[in-house]
Design a protein around this motif. Sequence first.
Motif, PDB file in Angstrom:
ATOM      1  N   LEU A  94       0.813  -1.221   0.000  1.00 32.38           N
ATOM      2  CA  LEU A  94       0.000   0.000   0.000  1.00 32.38           C
ATOM      3  C   LEU A  94       0.845   1.269   0.000  1.00 32.38           C
ATOM      4  O   LEU A  94       0.312   2.370  -0.143  1.00 32.38           O
ATOM      5  CB  LEU A  94      -0.928   0.010   1.229  1.00 32.38           C
ATOM      6  CG  LEU A  94      -1.973  -1.112   1.287  1.00 32.38           C
ATOM      7  CD1 LEU A  94      -2.745  -1.050   2.601  1.00 32.38           C
ATOM      8  CD2 LEU A  94      -2.935  -1.011   0.109  1.00 32.38           C
ATOM      9  N   GLY A  95       2.153   1.126   0.153  1.00 32.59           N
ATOM     10  CA  GLY A  95       3.035   2.290   0.132  1.00 32.59           C
ATOM     11  C   GLY A  95       2.922   3.175   1.350  1.00 32.59           C
ATOM     12  O   GLY A  95       3.113   4.393   1.267  1.00 32.59           O
ATOM     13  N   MET A  96       2.632   2.571   2.514  1.00 30.82           N
ATOM     14  CA  MET A  96       2.512   3.343   3.750  1.00 30.82           C
ATOM     15  C   MET A  96       3.623   2.963   4.729  1.00 30.82           C
ATOM     16  O   MET A  96       4.059   1.805   4.766  1.00 30.82           O
ATOM     17  CB  MET A  96       1.143   3.113   4.403  1.00 30.82           C
ATOM     18  CG  MET A  96       0.004   3.825   3.692  1.00 30.82           C
ATOM     19  SD  MET A  96      -1.478   3.979   4.715  1.00 30.82           S
ATOM     20  CE  MET A  96      -2.074   2.305   4.686  1.00 30.82           C
ATOM     21  N   LYS A  97       4.049   3.940   5.513  1.00 31.10           N
ATOM     22  CA  LYS A  97       5.087   3.690   6.510  1.00 31.10           C
ATOM     23  C   LYS A  97       4.552   2.728   7.556  1.00 31.10           C
ATOM     24  O   LYS A  97       3.476   2.924   8.106  1.00 31.10           O
ATOM     25  CB  LYS A  97       5.539   4.990   7.165  1.00 31.10           C
ATOM     26  CG  LYS A  97       6.605   4.797   8.248  1.00 31.10           C
ATOM     27  CD  LYS A  97       7.130   6.121   8.737  1.00 31.10           C
ATOM     28  CE  LYS A  97       8.007   5.973   9.985  1.00 31.10           C
ATOM     29  NZ  LYS A  97       9.049   4.975   9.881  1.00 31.10           N
ATOM     30  N   GLY A  98       5.309   1.675   7.816  1.00 34.13           N
ATOM     31  CA  GLY A  98       4.856   0.641   8.734  1.00 34.13           C
ATOM     32  C   GLY A  98       5.514   0.716  10.096  1.00 34.13           C
ATOM     33  O   GLY A  98       6.632   1.205  10.246  1.00 34.13           O
ATOM     34  N   LYS A  99       4.787   0.216  11.098  1.00 33.65           N
ATOM     35  CA  LYS A  99       5.298   0.148  12.466  1.00 33.65           C
ATOM     36  C   LYS A  99       5.753  -1.291  12.723  1.00 33.65           C
ATOM     37  O   LYS A  99       4.937  -2.221  12.743  1.00 33.65           O
ATOM     38  CB  LYS A  99       4.207   0.540  13.461  1.00 33.65           C
ATOM     39  CG  LYS A  99       4.640   0.511  14.924  1.00 33.65           C
ATOM     40  CD  LYS A  99       3.503   0.960  15.831  1.00 33.65           C
ATOM     41  CE  LYS A  99       3.112   2.406  15.562  1.00 33.65           C
ATOM     42  NZ  LYS A  99       2.071   2.878  16.507  1.00 33.65           N
ATOM     43  N   PRO A 100       7.034  -1.522  12.906  1.00 36.57           N
ATOM     44  CA  PRO A 100       7.522  -2.893  13.088  1.00 36.57           C
ATOM     45  C   PRO A 100       7.142  -3.469  14.446  1.00 36.57           C
ATOM     46  O   PRO A 100       6.976  -2.727  15.431  1.00 36.57           O
ATOM     47  CB  PRO A 100       9.040  -2.747  12.961  1.00 36.57           C
ATOM     48  CG  PRO A 100       9.319  -1.340  13.357  1.00 36.57           C
ATOM     49  CD  PRO A 100       8.123  -0.533  12.914  1.00 36.57           C
ATOM     50  N   LYS A 140     -12.350  10.701  11.820  1.00 40.38           N
ATOM     51  CA  LYS A 140     -12.344   9.370  11.227  1.00 40.38           C
ATOM     52  C   LYS A 140     -12.777   9.358   9.766  1.00 40.38           C
ATOM     53  O   LYS A 140     -12.276   8.554   8.976  1.00 40.38           O
ATOM     54  CB  LYS A 140     -13.253   8.433  12.048  1.00 40.38           C
ATOM     55  CG  LYS A 140     -12.564   7.803  13.248  1.00 40.38           C
ATOM     56  CD  LYS A 140     -11.406   6.899  12.820  1.00 40.38           C
ATOM     57  CE  LYS A 140     -10.832   6.090  13.957  1.00 40.38           C
ATOM     58  NZ  LYS A 140      -9.741   5.205  13.537  1.00 40.38           N
ATOM     59  N   ASN A 141     -13.702  10.211   9.408  1.00 41.13           N
ATOM     60  CA  ASN A 141     -14.191  10.231   8.026  1.00 41.13           C
ATOM     61  C   ASN A 141     -13.280  11.097   7.156  1.00 41.13           C
ATOM     62  O   ASN A 141     -13.695  12.078   6.545  1.00 41.13           O
ATOM     63  CB  ASN A 141     -15.638  10.742   7.985  1.00 41.13           C
ATOM     64  CG  ASN A 141     -16.285  10.505   6.626  1.00 41.13           C
ATOM     65  OD1 ASN A 141     -15.811   9.679   5.838  1.00 41.13           O
ATOM     66  ND2 ASN A 141     -17.348  11.251   6.352  1.00 41.13           N
ATOM     67  N   VAL A 142     -12.000  10.719   7.144  1.00 39.15           N
ATOM     68  CA  VAL A 142     -10.961  11.451   6.406  1.00 39.15           C
ATOM     69  C   VAL A 142     -10.012  10.423   5.796  1.00 39.15           C
ATOM     70  O   VAL A 142     -10.174   9.217   5.985  1.00 39.15           O
ATOM     71  CB  VAL A 142     -10.176  12.411   7.336  1.00 39.15           C
ATOM     72  CG1 VAL A 142     -11.053  13.548   7.825  1.00 39.15           C
ATOM     73  CG2 VAL A 142      -9.586  11.649   8.535  1.00 39.15           C
ATOM     74  N   GLU A 143      -9.014  10.897   5.055  1.00 31.76           N
ATOM     75  CA  GLU A 143      -8.032   9.985   4.479  1.00 31.76           C
ATOM     76  C   GLU A 143      -7.361   9.167   5.587  1.00 31.76           C
ATOM     77  O   GLU A 143      -7.114   9.662   6.679  1.00 31.76           O
ATOM     78  CB  GLU A 143      -6.968  10.761   3.699  1.00 31.76           C
ATOM     79  CG  GLU A 143      -7.487  11.464   2.453  1.00 31.76           C
ATOM     80  CD  GLU A 143      -8.045  12.844   2.748  1.00 31.76           C
ATOM     81  OE1 GLU A 143      -8.222  13.178   3.966  1.00 31.76           O
ATOM     82  OE2 GLU A 143      -8.315  13.596   1.799  1.00 31.76           O
ATOM     83  N   PHE A 144      -7.040   7.927   5.268  1.00 29.03           N
ATOM     84  CA  PHE A 144      -6.482   6.998   6.254  1.00 29.03           C
ATOM     85  C   PHE A 144      -5.248   7.586   6.929  1.00 29.03           C
ATOM     86  O   PHE A 144      -5.074   7.456   8.149  1.00 29.03           O
ATOM     87  CB  PHE A 144      -6.137   5.673   5.572  1.00 29.03           C
ATOM     88  CG  PHE A 144      -5.790   4.566   6.531  1.00 29.03           C
ATOM     89  CD1 PHE A 144      -6.760   3.692   6.981  1.00 29.03           C
ATOM     90  CD2 PHE A 144      -4.483   4.394   6.984  1.00 29.03           C
ATOM     91  CE1 PHE A 144      -6.446   2.664   7.872  1.00 29.03           C
ATOM     92  CE2 PHE A 144      -4.168   3.379   7.873  1.00 29.03           C
ATOM     93  CZ  PHE A 144      -5.160   2.506   8.317  1.00 29.03           C
ATOM     94  N   GLN A 145      -4.397   8.249   6.154  1.00 30.35           N
ATOM     95  CA  GLN A 145      -3.119   8.735   6.689  1.00 30.35           C
ATOM     96  C   GLN A 145      -3.279   9.779   7.782  1.00 30.35           C
ATOM     97  O   GLN A 145      -2.420   9.910   8.647  1.00 30.35           O
ATOM     98  CB  GLN A 145      -2.246   9.310   5.564  1.00 30.35           C
ATOM     99  CG  GLN A 145      -1.623   8.270   4.640  1.00 30.35           C
ATOM    100  CD  GLN A 145      -2.556   7.838   3.534  1.00 30.35           C
ATOM    101  OE1 GLN A 145      -3.757   8.116   3.570  1.00 30.35           O
ATOM    102  NE2 GLN A 145      -2.023   7.150   2.521  1.00 30.35           N
ATOM    103  N   ILE A 146      -4.386  10.540   7.763  1.00 30.84           N
ATOM    104  CA  ILE A 146      -4.547  11.606   8.759  1.00 30.84           C
ATOM    105  C   ILE A 146      -5.628  11.285   9.785  1.00 30.84           C
ATOM    106  O   ILE A 146      -5.877  12.073  10.691  1.00 30.84           O
ATOM    107  CB  ILE A 146      -4.842  12.968   8.088  1.00 30.84           C
ATOM    108  CG1 ILE A 146      -6.153  12.896   7.296  1.00 30.84           C
ATOM    109  CG2 ILE A 146      -3.691  13.415   7.215  1.00 30.84           C
ATOM    110  CD1 ILE A 146      -6.592  14.259   6.749  1.00 30.84           C
ATOM    111  N   ALA A 147      -6.256  10.121   9.667  1.00 36.93           N
ATOM    112  CA  ALA A 147      -7.282   9.725  10.627  1.00 36.93           C
ATOM    113  C   ALA A 147      -6.653   9.405  11.982  1.00 36.93           C
ATOM    114  O   ALA A 147      -5.499   8.998  12.072  1.00 36.93           O
ATOM    115  CB  ALA A 147      -8.047   8.508  10.112  1.00 36.93           C
ATOM    116  N   LYS A 148      -7.419   9.614  13.040  1.00 36.10           N
ATOM    117  CA  LYS A 148      -6.973   9.280  14.387  1.00 36.10           C
ATOM    118  C   LYS A 148      -7.075   7.771  14.625  1.00 36.10           C
ATOM    119  O   LYS A 148      -7.874   7.078  14.010  1.00 36.10           O
ATOM    120  CB  LYS A 148      -7.821  10.020  15.423  1.00 36.10           C
ATOM    121  CG  LYS A 148      -7.663  11.535  15.408  1.00 36.10           C
ATOM    122  CD  LYS A 148      -6.328  11.948  15.989  1.00 36.10           C
ATOM    123  CE  LYS A 148      -6.251  13.465  16.163  1.00 36.10           C
ATOM    124  NZ  LYS A 148      -4.948  13.890  16.703  1.00 36.10           N
TER     125      LYS A 148
END
Length: 422
Positions: A203-209, A317-325
């Motif tokens: 998905l091209g998102m920064k992951g938390k290991p 919450k009803n926003v883009e995944f990257q900026i959602a809480k």
Amino acid sequence: MNTILISSAKLVLPGHPQHGEIVDILIEQGLIRQVASKIDLDLSGVDLIEAAGATVTAGFFDLHANFGEPGLETKEDISTGTAAAAAGGYTGVAVFPNTNPPIHSRSEVALLVNSAKGNIVDVFPVGAISKKREGKELAEIYDMQSVGAIAFCDGDHAVQQAGLMGRALLYAKGIDALIISFAEDDSIAGGSQMNEGEMSTYLGMKGKPNLAESLMVSRDLFLAEYNEAPIHFTCISTAESVALIKSAKDKGLPVTCDVAAHNLVFSDAEIIGFDSNFKVNPPLRTKEDVDALVQAVKDGTIDAIVTQHTPHEIEFKNVEFQIAKDGIIGLQTALPFLLQAGLSTEEIIEKLAVRPRQIARQPVPTLTEGSVANLVVFDANEKWTLDARTNKSKSANNPYFGKELTGKVKAIVNNGQLVVNK
């Protein structure tokens, strides 16, 4: 509410003389007057709960929930939070200090205790370890304990300074208080959106290991052992954390832990649809982690299951995944989640009603004649839908909102009060 009759429920509570039997339970003035296979009673003026096919047990106890009070009441207040808890089968809830101001002094603890007085759901404040949850200076732990705080944690701010965490453990041991660790190394986890793995790469998102969590679990286990102090880990999410905690328990260390109900059901594969209701912290991990967590629940490595109830207004919450809480509301869906995860009735009761109270050092309701009535009635097979009508929270951030669920709480009794889910 004067007299209640629970009819034909299966009583499930290890140690009870009628454990496993179909019983009627008569409650008068908040006390259990009779537990018998059949109670004949004039039903005029009696609240009758028909419970054929349902289970009755001690009321559930949540070790980790977030309400908005004080300061964030638009997310959730005591009234709506306890209403959601009651609908989910909870008669006791430990409320974390993720508020504004944080629960970091006796004033905030006293406010919560006084605001919740007389409620059917008992509310237990968890005070902050550090002032303002900044991780720099110890908060007034003894003062908070003296007015009702049952444990101490910096909420979703993990304590980054090892020295501060060590002092907190040592100080808490001296006053017989419990330190709760939310394990996350910010220097490794910072800025991530989801679990690090194949899905985050796709998905091209920064992951938390997983390392961000297991590294902190390892550190705090060393600190607890060095200070000979008990410690509880909340919301563990990785196979590595399970292995570390199991090893510590095998050594005899006084360590306990819990897992969020949603981490037993969902994996990071859910993120493919970018539904922000699946965005939580710790993040949804891989299917292998989920399997390890479920197994750890079953073998006793994981002591309790929590909701990590985290309400948010729609604009968060009803926003883009990257900026959602981060976070979902979970008080009303814990039972369906655990049934979906394949847990038995006995395992659910152990992890939701018995062990959480033992960890929080609260008495476990006995459901014996003459005892105070603190119980839940639930049907593991009944279907219902979480929607605008049934949702008791101010918020609606749950991935199963609008969907049919299996496993319904029929009623709770506590503090001389009754709530029935229609």
